[in-house]
Design a protein around this motif. Sequence first.
Motif, PDB file in Angstrom:
ATOM      1  N   UNK A  12       1.064  -1.232  -0.198  1.00 18.96           N
ATOM      2  CA  UNK A  12      -0.098   0.110  -0.029  1.00 18.96           C
ATOM      3  C   UNK A  12       0.791   1.365   0.000  1.00 18.96           C
ATOM      4  N   UNK A  13       0.614   2.361  -0.498  1.00 17.88           N
ATOM      5  CA  UNK A  13       1.315   3.642  -0.515  1.00 17.88           C
ATOM      6  C   UNK A  13       1.418   4.358   0.822  1.00 17.88           C
ATOM      7  N   UNK A  14       2.213   4.857   1.140  1.00 23.66           N
ATOM      8  CA  UNK A  14       2.769   5.409   2.271  1.00 23.66           C
ATOM      9  C   UNK A  14       1.882   6.866   2.080  1.00 23.66           C
ATOM     10  N   UNK A  15       1.121   7.318   2.993  1.00 28.37           N
ATOM     11  CA  UNK A  15       0.521   8.672   2.664  1.00 28.37           C
ATOM     12  C   UNK A  15       1.394   9.577   3.259  1.00 28.37           C
ATOM     13  N   UNK A  16       1.355  10.807   2.490  1.00 28.97           N
ATOM     14  CA  UNK A  16       2.173  11.986   2.814  1.00 28.97           C
ATOM     15  C   UNK A  16       1.759  12.567   4.274  1.00 28.97           C
ATOM     16  N   UNK A  17       2.727  13.193   4.832  1.00 27.26           N
ATOM     17  CA  UNK A  17       2.284  13.780   6.227  1.00 27.26           C
ATOM     18  C   UNK A  17       1.375  15.129   5.693  1.00 27.26           C
ATOM     19  N   UNK A  18       0.367  15.295   6.643  1.00 28.86           N
ATOM     20  CA  UNK A  18      -0.491  16.348   6.831  1.00 28.86           C
ATOM     21  C   UNK A  18       0.117  17.588   6.948  1.00 28.86           C
ATOM     22  N   UNK A  19      -0.256  18.546   5.772  1.00 27.93           N
ATOM     23  CA  UNK A  19       0.330  20.169   5.917  1.00 27.93           C
ATOM     24  C   UNK A  19      -0.166  20.548   7.185  1.00 27.93           C
ATOM     25  N   UNK A  20       0.467  21.534   8.011  1.00 34.65           N
ATOM     26  CA  UNK A  20       0.082  22.368   8.959  1.00 34.65           C
ATOM     27  C   UNK A  20      -1.347  23.040   8.477  1.00 34.65           C
ATOM     28  N   UNK A  21      -2.190  23.213   9.405  1.00 34.21           N
ATOM     29  CA  UNK A  21      -3.331  24.268   9.144  1.00 34.21           C
ATOM     30  C   UNK A  21      -2.790  25.683   8.927  1.00 34.21           C
ATOM     31  N   UNK A  22      -3.526  26.272   8.188  1.00 37.20           N
ATOM     32  CA  UNK A  22      -2.949  27.870   8.153  1.00 37.20           C
ATOM     33  C   UNK A  22      -3.258  28.562   9.405  1.00 37.20           C
ATOM     34  N   UNK A  23      -2.321  29.729   9.700  1.00 39.80           N
ATOM     35  CA  UNK A  23      -2.589  30.374  10.763  1.00 39.80           C
ATOM     36  C   UNK A  23      -3.920  31.257  10.722  1.00 39.80           C
ATOM     37  N   UNK A  24      -4.802  31.480  11.646  1.00 40.49           N
ATOM     38  CA  UNK A  24      -6.096  31.863  11.650  1.00 40.49           C
ATOM     39  C   UNK A  24      -5.687  33.286  12.662  1.00 40.49           C
TER      40      UNK A  24
END
Length: 128
Positions: A12-24
Amino acid sequence: MTGSGGELFDDLPIPDARPAPPLKAKAAARVQRPNRNQIELRPSDLESLLSEDHPARLVWGYVEQQDLSPLYAGIKAVDGGCGRSAIAPEILLALWLYATLEGVGSARALARLCEVHDAYRWLCGGVQ
């Protein structure tokens, strides 16, 4: 079921790390605001709701003198068993007798009265 490396799901493919949420932008402060229309619940005992000579007390006294053993015989909830406890037959009989004296014949009206009317609340004794 195993891939070429012998590991389960290794193909199975390894998922990429989630990007950090944008600053609000800074959120608004959460505060408690006054609500002067809110109904307050004040502690009180049920016994003090009725005068000593109230008719509901007379009905309760009458019901306490009755032999309700046939009604108790039909209750299937027993000590040590499972299930919800039954409402004491004294309460139900007293409610219907008092409601009849007051001219209430509807079960829905009686249920409503048990929530809001002091005499019916006293007869229930905190039992819902």
